[in-house]
Write a protein that holds these residues in place. Structure first.
Motif, PDB file in Angstrom:
ATOM      1  N   ALA A   8       9.668  19.633   3.751  1.00 13.53           N
ATOM      2  CA  ALA A   8       8.586  19.762   4.736  1.00 13.53           C
ATOM      3  C   ALA A   8       9.170  19.833   6.140  1.00 13.53           C
ATOM      4  CB  ALA A   8       7.644  18.566   4.629  1.00 13.53           C
ATOM      5  N   LEU A   9       8.767  20.831   6.896  1.00 11.34           N
ATOM      6  CA  LEU A   9       9.186  20.908   8.294  1.00 11.34           C
ATOM      7  C   LEU A   9       8.342  19.941   9.114  1.00 11.34           C
ATOM      8  CD1 LEU A   9       9.676  24.740   8.818  1.00 11.34           C
ATOM      9  CD2 LEU A   9      11.430  22.973   8.486  1.00 11.34           C
ATOM     10  N   ALA A  10       9.009  19.093   9.872  1.00  9.66           N
ATOM     11  CA  ALA A  10       8.288  18.096  10.661  1.00  9.66           C
ATOM     12  C   ALA A  10       7.289  18.760  11.596  1.00  9.66           C
ATOM     13  CB  ALA A  10       9.286  17.241  11.445  1.00  9.66           C
ATOM     14  N   VAL A  11       7.669  19.887  12.167  1.00  5.40           N
ATOM     15  CA  VAL A  11       6.810  20.537  13.166  1.00  5.40           C
ATOM     16  C   VAL A  11       5.475  20.975  12.567  1.00  5.40           C
ATOM     17  CG1 VAL A  11       7.681  22.895  12.824  1.00  5.40           C
ATOM     18  CG2 VAL A  11       6.938  22.139  15.114  1.00  5.40           C
ATOM     19  N   SER A  12       5.453  21.157  11.264  1.00  4.49           N
ATOM     20  CA  SER A  12       4.218  21.612  10.611  1.00  4.49           C
ATOM     21  C   SER A  12       3.269  20.457  10.298  1.00  4.49           C
ATOM     22  CB  SER A  12       4.556  22.355   9.308  1.00  4.49           C
ATOM     23  OG  SER A  12       5.024  21.432   8.328  1.00  4.49           O
ATOM     24  N   LEU A  13       3.682  19.242  10.602  1.00  5.46           N
ATOM     25  CA  LEU A  13       2.891  18.077  10.194  1.00  5.46           C
ATOM     26  C   LEU A  13       2.193  17.389  11.363  1.00  5.46           C
ATOM     27  CD1 LEU A  13       5.438  16.620   7.630  1.00  5.46           C
ATOM     28  CD2 LEU A  13       3.359  17.907   7.150  1.00  5.46           C
ATOM     29  N   ASP A  14       2.058  18.078  12.461  1.00  3.77           N
ATOM     30  CA  ASP A  14       1.411  17.483  13.634  1.00  3.77           C
ATOM     31  C   ASP A  14       0.061  16.886  13.235  1.00  3.77           C
ATOM     32  OD1 ASP A  14       0.980  16.795  16.276  1.00  3.77           O
ATOM     33  OD2 ASP A  14       0.071  18.731  16.767  1.00  3.77           O
ATOM     34  N   GLY A  15      -0.132  15.614  13.586  1.00  2.24           N
ATOM     35  CA  GLY A  15      -1.402  14.951  13.289  1.00  2.24           C
ATOM     36  C   GLY A  15      -1.446  14.244  11.945  1.00  2.24           C
ATOM     37  N   ALA A  16      -0.397  14.385  11.153  1.00  3.44           N
ATOM     38  CA  ALA A  16      -0.431  13.837   9.795  1.00  3.44           C
ATOM     39  C   ALA A  16      -0.161  12.333   9.778  1.00  3.44           C
ATOM     40  CB  ALA A  16       0.601  14.548   8.913  1.00  3.44           C
ATOM     41  N   GLU A  17      -0.594  11.735   8.684  1.00  2.00           N
ATOM     42  CA  GLU A  17      -0.331  10.314   8.443  1.00  2.00           C
ATOM     43  C   GLU A  17       0.742  10.220   7.365  1.00  2.00           C
ATOM     44  OE1 GLU A  17      -2.869   6.422   7.082  1.00  2.00           O
ATOM     45  OE2 GLU A  17      -3.828   7.995   8.252  1.00  2.00           O
ATOM     46  N   ILE A  18       1.845   9.569   7.722  1.00  2.00           N
ATOM     47  CA  ILE A  18       2.995   9.482   6.818  1.00  2.00           C
ATOM     48  C   ILE A  18       3.156   8.037   6.350  1.00  2.00           C
ATOM     49  CG2 ILE A  18       5.460  10.000   6.558  1.00  2.00           C
ATOM     50  CD1 ILE A  18       3.901  12.395   7.649  1.00  2.00           C
ATOM     51  N   THR A  19       3.357   7.867   5.067  1.00  2.04           N
ATOM     52  CA  THR A  19       3.688   6.533   4.550  1.00  2.04           C
ATOM     53  C   THR A  19       5.030   6.614   3.841  1.00  2.04           C
ATOM     54  OG1 THR A  19       1.340   6.085   4.180  1.00  2.04           O
ATOM     55  CG2 THR A  19       2.911   4.574   3.150  1.00  2.04           C
ATOM     56  N   THR A  20       5.949   5.760   4.272  1.00  2.00           N
ATOM     57  CA  THR A  20       7.256   5.679   3.623  1.00  2.00           C
ATOM     58  C   THR A  20       7.361   4.332   2.914  1.00  2.00           C
ATOM     59  OG1 THR A  20       8.423   4.557   5.432  1.00  2.00           O
ATOM     60  CG2 THR A  20       8.199   6.964   5.597  1.00  2.00           C
ATOM     61  N   ILE A  21       8.462   4.139   2.226  1.00  2.00           N
ATOM     62  CA  ILE A  21       8.641   2.883   1.494  1.00  2.00           C
ATOM     63  C   ILE A  21       8.583   1.678   2.441  1.00  2.00           C
ATOM     64  CG2 ILE A  21      11.176   2.920   1.623  1.00  2.00           C
ATOM     65  CD1 ILE A  21       9.074   1.840  -1.451  1.00  2.00           C
ATOM     66  N   GLU A  22       8.971   1.875   3.692  1.00  2.00           N
ATOM     67  CA  GLU A  22       8.915   0.755   4.645  1.00  2.00           C
ATOM     68  C   GLU A  22       7.481   0.333   4.943  1.00  2.00           C
ATOM     69  OE1 GLU A  22      10.773   3.478   5.062  1.00  2.00           O
ATOM     70  OE2 GLU A  22      12.820   2.890   5.643  1.00  2.00           O
ATOM     71  N   GLY A  23       6.531   1.216   4.652  1.00  4.63           N
ATOM     72  CA  GLY A  23       5.130   0.916   4.927  1.00  4.63           C
ATOM     73  C   GLY A  23       4.388   0.379   3.723  1.00  4.63           C
ATOM     74  N   VAL A  24       5.137   0.095   2.654  1.00  5.47           N
ATOM     75  CA  VAL A  24       4.518  -0.355   1.406  1.00  5.47           C
ATOM     76  C   VAL A  24       4.841  -1.828   1.180  1.00  5.47           C
ATOM     77  CG1 VAL A  24       4.514  -0.074  -1.102  1.00  5.47           C
ATOM     78  CG2 VAL A  24       4.643   1.938   0.381  1.00  5.47           C
ATOM     79  N   GLY A  25       3.827  -2.641   1.060  1.00  3.64           N
ATOM     80  CA  GLY A  25       4.045  -4.063   0.789  1.00  3.64           C
ATOM     81  C   GLY A  25       4.688  -4.781   1.962  1.00  3.64           C
TER      82      GLY A  25
END
Ligand code: FES
Ligand code: FES
Length: 165
Positions: A64-81
């Motif tokens: 995924a190109l970061a530039v194409s994700l403007d406005g998106a909500e991202i969840t990574t493993i650091e955001g879990v639990g």
């Protein structure tokens, strides 16, 4: 020319200037935001180590190109639990020894969380294996991974995995 995007990453709003519009979401997370829990395995969409959730859907961050994700909500493993309050999927991975070296584990867990939210796997181990087939594990912890997902899914649905296995 730099490109400005705004992402919500693990609940925090991040304003980011991208000098290179070719930067992937994976490199942005690891190199700019210091979120190194998301792993770079193949960097070409073949291993699933880089799986994160974008607007609730699991994707390979290396594709995924970061530039194409403007406005998106991202969840990574650091955001879990949180420490002392693991996500049910994390707890189930521990309970079922669903990892050895752990390199693939963040991607496996993010993919499992996405899969459970998709609500498509049900209690069928074969369907879970198929739905998780994009996440490779060199250590071969697949049996534990499938068991962990079955249990987490049942726990989240308020049922007992052993009844439906
Ligand atoms: Fe993205 Fe392998 S690093 S799929
Ligand atoms: Fe080692 Fe999966 S636990 S690659």
């Amino acid at each position: 020319m730099s490109h400005s995007i705004v992402l919500t990453v693990n609940g925090s709003r991040r304003e980011i200037d991208l000098d290179d519009p070719r930067m992937t979401l994976l490199d942005l997370l690891r190199e700019r935001l210091d979120l190194t829990g998301t792993k770079k395995g193949c960097d070409r969409g073949q291993c699933g180590a880089c799986t994160v959730l974008v607007d609730g859907r699991r994707i390979n961050a290396c594709l995924a190109l970061a530039v194409s994700l403007d406005g998106a909500e991202i969840t990574t493993i650091e955001g879990v639990g949180r420490e002392g309050a693991l996500d049910p999927v994390q707890a189930a991975f521990i309970a079922h020894d669903a990892f050895q070296c752990g390199f693939c584990t963040p991607g496996q867990i993010m993919s499992a969380i996405g899969l459970i939210r998709e609500g498509q796997a049900g209690a069928d181990p074969e369907r879970i294996r198929e739905a998780m087939s994009g996440n490779l594990c060199r250590c071969g912890a697949y049996a534990g991974i499938t068991e962990a997902i079955l249990e987490a899914q049942a726990a989240l649905a308020g049922t007992d995995a052993r009844r439906s296995a």
